[in-house]
Motif scaffolding. Structure first.
Motif, PDB file in Angstrom:
ATOM      1  N   THR A   1      48.332  20.961  34.396  1.00  0.00           N
ATOM      2  CA  THR A   1      48.121  22.285  35.457  1.00  0.00           C
ATOM      3  C   THR A   1      46.852  22.543  35.647  1.00  0.00           C
ATOM      4  N   ILE A   2      46.045  22.698  34.655  1.00  0.00           N
ATOM      5  CA  ILE A   2      44.831  23.399  34.917  1.00  0.00           C
ATOM      6  C   ILE A   2      43.758  22.618  35.558  1.00  0.00           C
ATOM      7  N   PRO A   3      43.613  21.147  35.232  1.00  0.00           N
ATOM      8  CA  PRO A   3      42.693  20.386  35.862  1.00  0.00           C
ATOM      9  C   PRO A   3      43.210  20.139  37.480  1.00  0.00           C
ATOM     10  N   LEU A   4      44.469  20.029  37.527  1.00  0.00           N
ATOM     11  CA  LEU A   4      45.109  20.146  39.105  1.00  0.00           C
ATOM     12  C   LEU A   4      44.870  21.376  39.761  1.00  0.00           C
ATOM     13  N   TRP A   5      45.116  22.525  39.079  1.00  0.00           N
ATOM     14  CA  TRP A   5      44.688  23.807  39.956  1.00  0.00           C
ATOM     15  C   TRP A   5      43.241  23.886  40.232  1.00  0.00           C
ATOM     16  N   MET A   6      42.405  23.208  39.268  1.00  0.00           N
ATOM     17  CA  MET A   6      40.912  23.317  39.818  1.00  0.00           C
ATOM     18  C   MET A   6      40.466  22.520  40.892  1.00  0.00           C
TER      19      MET A   6
ATOM     20  N   PRO B   1      57.614  36.528  37.227  1.00  0.00           N
ATOM     21  CA  PRO B   1      56.543  36.858  36.116  1.00  0.00           C
ATOM     22  C   PRO B   1      55.763  35.569  35.911  1.00  0.00           C
ATOM     23  N   GLU B   2      56.150  34.412  36.178  1.00  0.00           N
ATOM     24  CA  GLU B   2      55.424  33.146  35.827  1.00  0.00           C
ATOM     25  C   GLU B   2      54.545  32.953  36.794  1.00  0.00           C
ATOM     26  N   MET B   3      54.985  33.317  38.152  1.00  0.00           N
ATOM     27  CA  MET B   3      54.195  33.307  39.330  1.00  0.00           C
ATOM     28  C   MET B   3      53.021  34.419  39.181  1.00  0.00           C
ATOM     29  N   ILE B   4      53.228  35.402  38.748  1.00  0.00           N
ATOM     30  CA  ILE B   4      52.427  36.673  38.755  1.00  0.00           C
ATOM     31  C   ILE B   4      51.158  36.285  37.644  1.00  0.00           C
ATOM     32  N   ILE B   5      51.562  35.651  36.362  1.00  0.00           N
ATOM     33  CA  ILE B   5      50.855  35.289  35.371  1.00  0.00           C
ATOM     34  C   ILE B   5      49.759  34.068  35.893  1.00  0.00           C
ATOM     35  N   ALA B   6      50.425  33.271  36.607  1.00  0.00           N
ATOM     36  CA  ALA B   6      49.776  31.986  37.091  1.00  0.00           C
ATOM     37  C   ALA B   6      48.553  32.286  38.145  1.00  0.00           C
ATOM     38  N   GLU B   7      49.064  33.349  38.944  1.00  0.00           N
ATOM     39  CA  GLU B   7      47.985  34.043  39.761  1.00  0.00           C
ATOM     40  C   GLU B   7      46.793  34.529  39.057  1.00  0.00           C
ATOM     41  N   THR B   8      47.296  35.535  38.181  1.00  0.00           N
ATOM     42  CA  THR B   8      46.286  36.007  37.556  1.00  0.00           C
ATOM     43  C   THR B   8      45.259  35.199  36.708  1.00  0.00           C
ATOM     44  N   ALA B   9      45.826  34.412  36.099  1.00  0.00           N
ATOM     45  CA  ALA B   9      45.165  33.321  35.285  1.00  0.00           C
ATOM     46  C   ALA B   9      44.143  32.652  36.128  1.00  0.00           C
ATOM     47  N   LEU B  10      44.600  32.106  37.179  1.00  0.00           N
ATOM     48  CA  LEU B  10      43.746  31.354  38.195  1.00  0.00           C
ATOM     49  C   LEU B  10      42.527  32.150  38.686  1.00  0.00           C
ATOM     50  N   SER B  11      42.912  33.414  39.013  1.00  0.00           N
ATOM     51  CA  SER B  11      41.981  34.462  40.037  1.00  0.00           C
ATOM     52  C   SER B  11      40.926  34.650  38.573  1.00  0.00           C
ATOM     53  N   PHE B  12      41.368  35.067  37.316  1.00  0.00           N
ATOM     54  CA  PHE B  12      40.611  35.124  36.348  1.00  0.00           C
ATOM     55  C   PHE B  12      39.507  34.209  35.935  1.00  0.00           C
ATOM     56  N   LEU B  13      39.900  32.942  36.088  1.00  0.00           N
ATOM     57  CA  LEU B  13      39.122  31.669  35.804  1.00  0.00           C
ATOM     58  C   LEU B  13      38.120  31.568  37.000  1.00  0.00           C
ATOM     59  N   GLY B  14      38.560  32.193  38.226  1.00  0.00           N
ATOM     60  CA  GLY B  14      37.560  31.933  39.316  1.00  0.00           C
ATOM     61  C   GLY B  14      38.105  30.788  40.210  1.00  0.00           C
ATOM     62  N   LEU B  15      39.391  30.467  39.822  1.00  0.00           N
ATOM     63  CA  LEU B  15      39.997  29.369  40.756  1.00  0.00           C
ATOM     64  C   LEU B  15      41.107  29.646  41.748  1.00  0.00           C
ATOM     65  N   GLY B  16      41.244  31.178  41.688  1.00  0.00           N
ATOM     66  CA  GLY B  16      42.525  31.450  42.605  1.00  0.00           C
ATOM     67  C   GLY B  16      41.817  32.470  43.846  1.00  0.00           C
ATOM     68  N   LEU B  17      42.309  33.554  43.796  1.00  0.00           N
ATOM     69  CA  LEU B  17      41.745  34.474  44.934  1.00  0.00           C
ATOM     70  C   LEU B  17      40.275  34.923  44.373  1.00  0.00           C
TER      71      LEU B  17
ATOM     72  N   VAL C   1      41.850  41.395  46.659  1.00  0.00           N
ATOM     73  CA  VAL C   1      41.926  42.213  45.325  1.00  0.00           C
ATOM     74  C   VAL C   1      43.171  41.841  44.552  1.00  0.00           C
ATOM     75  N   SER C   2      43.115  41.305  43.592  1.00  0.00           N
ATOM     76  CA  SER C   2      44.398  41.159  42.641  1.00  0.00           C
ATOM     77  C   SER C   2      43.890  41.580  41.124  1.00  0.00           C
ATOM     78  N   TYR C   3      45.205  41.303  40.603  1.00  0.00           N
ATOM     79  CA  TYR C   3      45.135  41.787  38.948  1.00  0.00           C
ATOM     80  C   TYR C   3      43.949  40.620  38.468  1.00  0.00           C
ATOM     81  N   GLY C   4      43.945  39.425  38.668  1.00  0.00           N
ATOM     82  CA  GLY C   4      43.158  38.586  38.231  1.00  0.00           C
ATOM     83  C   GLY C   4      41.814  38.586  38.792  1.00  0.00           C
ATOM     84  N   VAL C   5      41.639  38.962  39.898  1.00  0.00           N
ATOM     85  CA  VAL C   5      40.172  39.444  40.391  1.00  0.00           C
ATOM     86  C   VAL C   5      39.771  40.473  39.569  1.00  0.00           C
TER      87      VAL C   5
END
Length: 381
Positions: free
Chosen positions: A221-226, A309-325, A330-334
């Motif tokens: 998932t992580i490489p594909l998300w990237m 909650p899996e979607m919320i955590i996924a968005e947070t993880a993506l944004s935290f890594l700089g791959l999402g929003l 503004v989101s929790y991950g950002v």
């Protein structure tokens, strides 16, 4: 046995009989509601989640400053202290925070200036916004009385760019809590439709859909998300990126539900009530959505409440890594991007505040899912 104890026993028996009679004549919806009410933790979680979505709905009204308004002179300001009493009387107020350089560490530190006191009052005026995205206003729940126009109430401090953490947290709730609903809606539709088709028809259709599911589940998932995040056009707005991230997360969210639906359809398609519906001329959509899906509604509800909650955590993880929003969204991950190193956590712990609503929301969704799963099948023991 005394007369009072005999009367109490008769009353208890009568009350139990009335309750049993009410349960016997209750409709399935009433039984579901009665069983859900017994799950106290699920009821409390539902109240908590309603509070989250209410906050998301009126976030601008609750905010005390513009979420993206920055000022270098108030960078990394700690949360202000609200003083509740003044000369023995209840009079909430705050003091102006004045920044200066520490001569030893050269860090900017903030101290209260007791000569500049700002009382708190309800329904103060601030930045302009549209309540419910329709009504233009500048009224906010809390405000500072007799304060300069550039003075704000920083209840949770500021980030490195001098932006109000409390206000950004409210606006982040709008994005992070809604992205789970959008993603789950897409996943639910794909999972039910494709899983239902796969289990109902079988054969080559079933084989093709199952191979697609296996391919999607085998991709890291992580490489594909990237790769997908890098493929998004740089000129897209925050709204376009928001929906793109929702679709990206949904690509993997539907596969597990599709397999659950397929397994149930394989077991149900030979049942008498399904054959009777087909012989009576019921169309395929009516057979699926009116007769087959309600028989395992509890599984769908459980899968949906666990997927949010899996979607919320996924968005947070993506944004935290700089791959999402990305800002200005503004989101929790950002917001958690500012707390990516140990030094920041040690010196400015208020930047970790978004982790608290994430934890509460995920736990609340899980507890609510347990209660709804049990309530959806009221005839089970």
């Amino acid at each position: 046995m005394t007369v009072q104890s005999e009367a109490a026993t008769v009353a208890d028996i009568g009350g139990a009989a009335v309750k049993s009679e009410r349960i016997e004549i209750a409709t399935p919806r009433q039984l579901m509601w009665l069983r859900f009410r017994k799950h106290k933790l699920a009821v409390a979680s539902a109240v908590v989640l309603l509070g989250f979505y209410l906050i998301a709905l009126i976030a601008p009204f609750l905010a005390t400053a513009e979420p993206n308004k920055s000022e270098a002179q108030r960078s990394l300001m700690p949360p202000v202290t609200v003083h509740w009493f003044d000369d023995g009387q209840f009079a909430p107020h705050v003091f102006k925070m004045v920044g200066k350089r520490d001569p030893k560490t050269f860090r900017r530190v903030y101290v209260e200036d007791p000569t500049q006191k700002f009382p708190l009052h309800l329904f103060g005026r601030g930045f302009e916004y549209k309540l419910f995205w329709l009504i233009p206003t500048d009224i906010h729940l809390l405000g500072l009385e007799n304060a300069p126009i550039d003075e704000n109430l920083f209840l949770l401090g500021t980030d490195v760019q001098g932006r109000d953490v409390f206000s950004r947290l409210l606006f982040a709730t709008q994005v992070s809590m809604s992205i789970g609903l959008v993603g789950v809606s897409i996943s639910l539709f794909l999972g039910i439709v494709l899983g239902g088709i796969s289990g109902f028809f079988g054969g080559l259709v079933d084989t093709a859909i199952q191979r697609v599911i296996e391919i999607l589940r085998s991709i890291p998932t992580i490489p594909l998300w990237m790769g997908l995040a890098a493929a998004l056009p740089q000129g897209w707005s925050a709204v376009q990126i928001y929906f793109a991230i929702s679709i990206i997360i949904s690509i993997f969210g539907w596969t597990e539900l599709a397999r659950v639906v397929r397994g149930r359809f394989l077991a149900l398609r030979q049942e008498d009530f399904v054959m009777a519906a087909r012989l009576c001329g019921a169309s395929l959509p009516r057979t699926i959505f009116r007769h087959m899906l309600p028989s395992f509604l509890s599984h769908i509800i459980a899968a949906s409440t666990l997927a949010i909650p899996e979607m919320i955590i996924a968005e947070t993880a993506l944004s935290f890594l700089g791959l999402g929003l990305a800002p200005p969204a503004v989101s929790y991950g950002v917001m958690l991007q500012a707390a990516q190193n140990v030094q920041t956590i040690a010196t400015t712990p208020w930047l970790m505040v978004p982790a608290i609503p994430i934890t509460i929301a995920v736990l609340a969704f899980n507890f609510l899912g347990d209660g709804l799963r049990d309530a959806a099948d009221p005839y089970s023991q």
